[in-house]
Design a protein around this motif. Structure first.
Motif, mmCIF file in Angstrom:
data_model
loop_
_atom_site.group_PDB
_atom_site.id
_atom_site.type_symbol
_atom_site.label_atom_id
_atom_site.label_comp_id
_atom_site.label_asym_id
_atom_site.label_seq_id
_atom_site.Cartn_x
_atom_site.Cartn_y
_atom_site.Cartn_z
ATOM 1 N N PRO A 12 -23.038 -37.236 -25.387
ATOM 2 C CA PRO A 12 -23.477 -38.297 -24.508
ATOM 3 C C PRO A 12 -24.379 -39.268 -25.233
ATOM 4 O O PRO A 12 -25.048 -38.914 -26.191
ATOM 5 C CB PRO A 12 -24.239 -37.546 -23.395
ATOM 6 N N GLU A 13 -24.403 -40.542 -24.762
ATOM 7 C CA GLU A 13 -25.321 -41.499 -25.356
ATOM 8 C C GLU A 13 -26.746 -40.962 -25.250
ATOM 9 O O GLU A 13 -27.174 -40.483 -24.220
ATOM 10 C CB GLU A 13 -25.230 -42.849 -24.629
ATOM 11 N N ALA A 22 -25.213 -45.501 -34.648
ATOM 12 C CA ALA A 22 -24.175 -45.839 -33.679
ATOM 13 C C ALA A 22 -24.621 -46.996 -32.799
ATOM 14 O O ALA A 22 -23.842 -47.903 -32.489
ATOM 15 C CB ALA A 22 -23.836 -44.620 -32.830
ATOM 16 N N ARG A 23 -25.893 -46.973 -32.395
ATOM 17 C CA ARG A 23 -26.413 -48.060 -31.561
ATOM 18 C C ARG A 23 -26.418 -49.377 -32.336
ATOM 19 O O ARG A 23 -26.071 -50.437 -31.788
ATOM 20 C CB ARG A 23 -27.823 -47.728 -31.076
ATOM 21 N N ALA A 24 -26.777 -49.316 -33.607
ATOM 22 C CA ALA A 24 -26.771 -50.531 -34.421
ATOM 23 C C ALA A 24 -25.362 -51.102 -34.533
ATOM 24 O O ALA A 24 -25.154 -52.322 -34.435
ATOM 25 C CB ALA A 24 -27.341 -50.226 -35.810
ATOM 26 N N ARG A 117 -15.436 -48.881 -32.806
ATOM 27 C CA ARG A 117 -14.830 -47.579 -33.092
ATOM 28 C C ARG A 117 -15.722 -46.747 -34.009
ATOM 29 O O ARG A 117 -15.845 -45.536 -33.837
ATOM 30 C CB ARG A 117 -13.453 -47.785 -33.717
ATOM 31 N N SER A 118 -16.346 -47.400 -34.973
ATOM 32 C CA SER A 118 -17.247 -46.666 -35.860
ATOM 33 C C SER A 118 -18.456 -46.146 -35.091
ATOM 34 O O SER A 118 -18.933 -45.035 -35.343
ATOM 35 C CB SER A 118 -17.698 -47.580 -36.998
ATOM 36 N N ALA A 119 -18.931 -46.931 -34.127
ATOM 37 C CA ALA A 119 -20.069 -46.492 -33.311
ATOM 38 C C ALA A 119 -19.711 -45.255 -32.502
ATOM 39 O O ALA A 119 -20.462 -44.273 -32.465
ATOM 40 C CB ALA A 119 -20.514 -47.622 -32.386
ATOM 41 N N LEU A 120 -18.546 -45.289 -31.846
ATOM 42 C CA LEU A 120 -18.122 -44.138 -31.053
ATOM 43 C C LEU A 120 -17.873 -42.925 -31.938
ATOM 44 O O LEU A 120 -18.169 -41.795 -31.561
ATOM 45 C CB LEU A 120 -16.854 -44.491 -30.272
#
Length: 480
Positions: A12-13, A22-24, A117-120
């Motif tokens: 989860p976030e 990931a947030r960046a 996609r990289s963040a997820l």
């Protein structure tokens, strides 16, 4: 209506050490989206041309539908439209001076997707299929199809290499219509402690079932044409001989086995249009022309058995094509051309397609797997019904007919697959981007620390997990 149900393994976030980068990336992704919007706004004086561009892609989708669902002049005009519409859009943008705007917007959107996609991906801990060390087999028996993959068995000298490593090879005499199941059972009766296949996915499934019945490890040699199962196991599809390393330096994976009407499958069971087409004797030698000849009647409902299906409690009304997979694919590709990040979730993937005309085909062209005509979900049991007593089914590419209702289930973790310890690993395929999640991630508060040994994935443990032991480094990257 498009629906998606999944067995979540994502964190989860707000949890995990990967959330800050990931947030960046999520924020950078939204910034790129804003850049794309700004590029489009720069051409605001020519909105008509921009809208015509979208209409061009929709027309291309409609043209593809007319080419597939009709014959004669209508098919020809549809094919011409499918080609001419995108070319017309490019010419229009070049002539109007909007090509700079289009390139800038497309580049911004491409970077935005990559960042999203990289963040997820960074939110997910590496949870590839887990392996365990086992002793090498002493009486391995490999069943090889000499014609599979265009003759890969002889091309790569697989018989000689396997025998040199101590395995016994049974070479199928295809002129005598051999029964791989009978041969496998005879090998077990004679003391085999491992069963393997160098051949297509259909043969693999049949021999894998025998291995499961006797609690023996199973081995795949990548000598088939498409090697879907081998790809998702992380095996080397370019060099089949490397699969034989499992005989001397291997580890064991516990994976699921699908069943359709009591028959095993390692990849997919297909119903509807594709299953009807592969029944034709001409399909093997002329796939494209056979499909084009039969599709108009199948898509219009004038041929083929009408189907209804239920995935657990979710109904699918009269799908034109239905694909049930042993574990879900990353994306809703009704042709089964994608890949499965795991083979041990204990679930089936279901992809249903129902396109009723050119308008829905245009929607698919614009929205892809999110279009209303495509349904993608996961479940543990699928029941396919029809007014016909028997319906065509393509099981791992093999054309069969089965009595209705046809029931598809999954047997979690029953198949022991021995693979080389050192293998390429399955390529990562990014899932579709959920933009609502990207927005939540970008603007959520920075999380506090969480317990060291607590992993959110534990709450989503699948039936296959009970067979799993420490992660093998060759598979860690396959589902990160």
């Amino acid at each position: 209506m498009n629906s998606t149900g999944t067995t979540s393994e994502a964190e989860p976030e707000g949890s995990g050490t990967g959330v800050r980068p990931a947030r960046a990336l999520a924020r950078l992704s939204l910034l790129c989206v804003a850049g794309g919007v700004a590029a489009v706004a720069a051409g605001a004086g020519q909105w008509l041309f921009l809208l015509l561009g979208l209409a061009g892609f929709a027309l291309a989708g409609a043209g593809i539908w007319w080419a597939l669902a009709h014959r004669g002049v209508t098919r020809l005009l549809g094919a011409l439209l499918a080609v001419a519409a995108p070319i017309g859009v490019l010419v229009l943008y070049a002539a109007s001076g909007l090509w700079v705007v289009a390139v800038a917007a497309l580049a911004s959107w491409t970077v935005a997707l990559a960042c999203a996609r990289s963040a997820l991906r960074r939110l997910r801990k590496p949870r590839g299929m887990r392996s365990r060390s086992t002793r090498a087999p002493r009486r391995a028996v490999l069943i090889m199809n000499p014609r599979s993959g265009g003759g890969k068995v002889s091309e790569h000298g697989l018989v000689e290499r396997a025998e040199k490593l101590g395995a016994r090879v049974i070479l199928l005499d295809l002129d005598a219509d051999p029964d791989p199941v009978a041969l496998a059972r005879q090998a077990v009766a004679e003391g085999a402690d491992l069963l393997g296949v160098a051949g297509g996915d259909g043969t693999q499934a049949l021999v894998a079932q025998v291995a499961v019945e006797h609690g023996l490890p199973f081995m795949v040699v990548t000598a088939g044409t498409r090697n879907h199962f081998a790809m998702d196991l992380g095996l080397d599809r370019e060099d089949p001989a490397r699969s034989l390393d499992a005989l001397t330096d291997g580890v064991e994976l516990r994976v699921d086995l699908g069943e359709v009407g009591g028959l095993p499958f390692v990849n997919t069971a297909s119903f509807g249009a594709y299953a009807e087409i592969v029944q034709s004797p001409e399909y093997r030698d002329a796939k494209a022309s056979t499909a084009l000849d039969q599709l108009p009647d199948l898509l219009a409902g004038a041929a083929g058995a009408p189907l209804t299906a239920r995935a657990d409690e979710e109904p699918l009304e009269e799908p034109q094509a239905l694909l049930v997979s042993n574990n879900p694919y990353v994306r809703a590709d009704p042709l089964g051309g994608g890949r499965r990040p795991r083979l041990d979730t204990g679930t089936l993937g279901v992809i249903g397609v129902k396109v009723g005309g050119a308008a829905q085909a245009a929607e698919v062209a614009l929205l892809g797997e999110r279009a209303s005509g495509i349904t993608s979900l996961t479940c543990r049991r699928v029941v396919i019904e029809s007014d016909e007593e028997r319906i065509p089914v393509a099981v791992d590419g093999e054309a069969l007919t089965l009595p209705t209702p046809v029931v598809c289930t999954v047997r979690p973790g029953v198949l022991r697959v021995r693979v080389p310890k050192h293998r390429p690993g399955a390529p990562y395929v990014a899932p579709s981007v959920d933009w609502r999640r990207i927005v939540r991630l970008a603007f959520a508060k920075t999380p506090g620390p969480h317990k060291k040994n607590q992993t959110p994935g534990d709450k989503h443990q699948t039936p296959g997990d009970k067979h799993q032991t420490p992660i093998d480094k060759n598979q860690e990257h396959s589902d990160d």
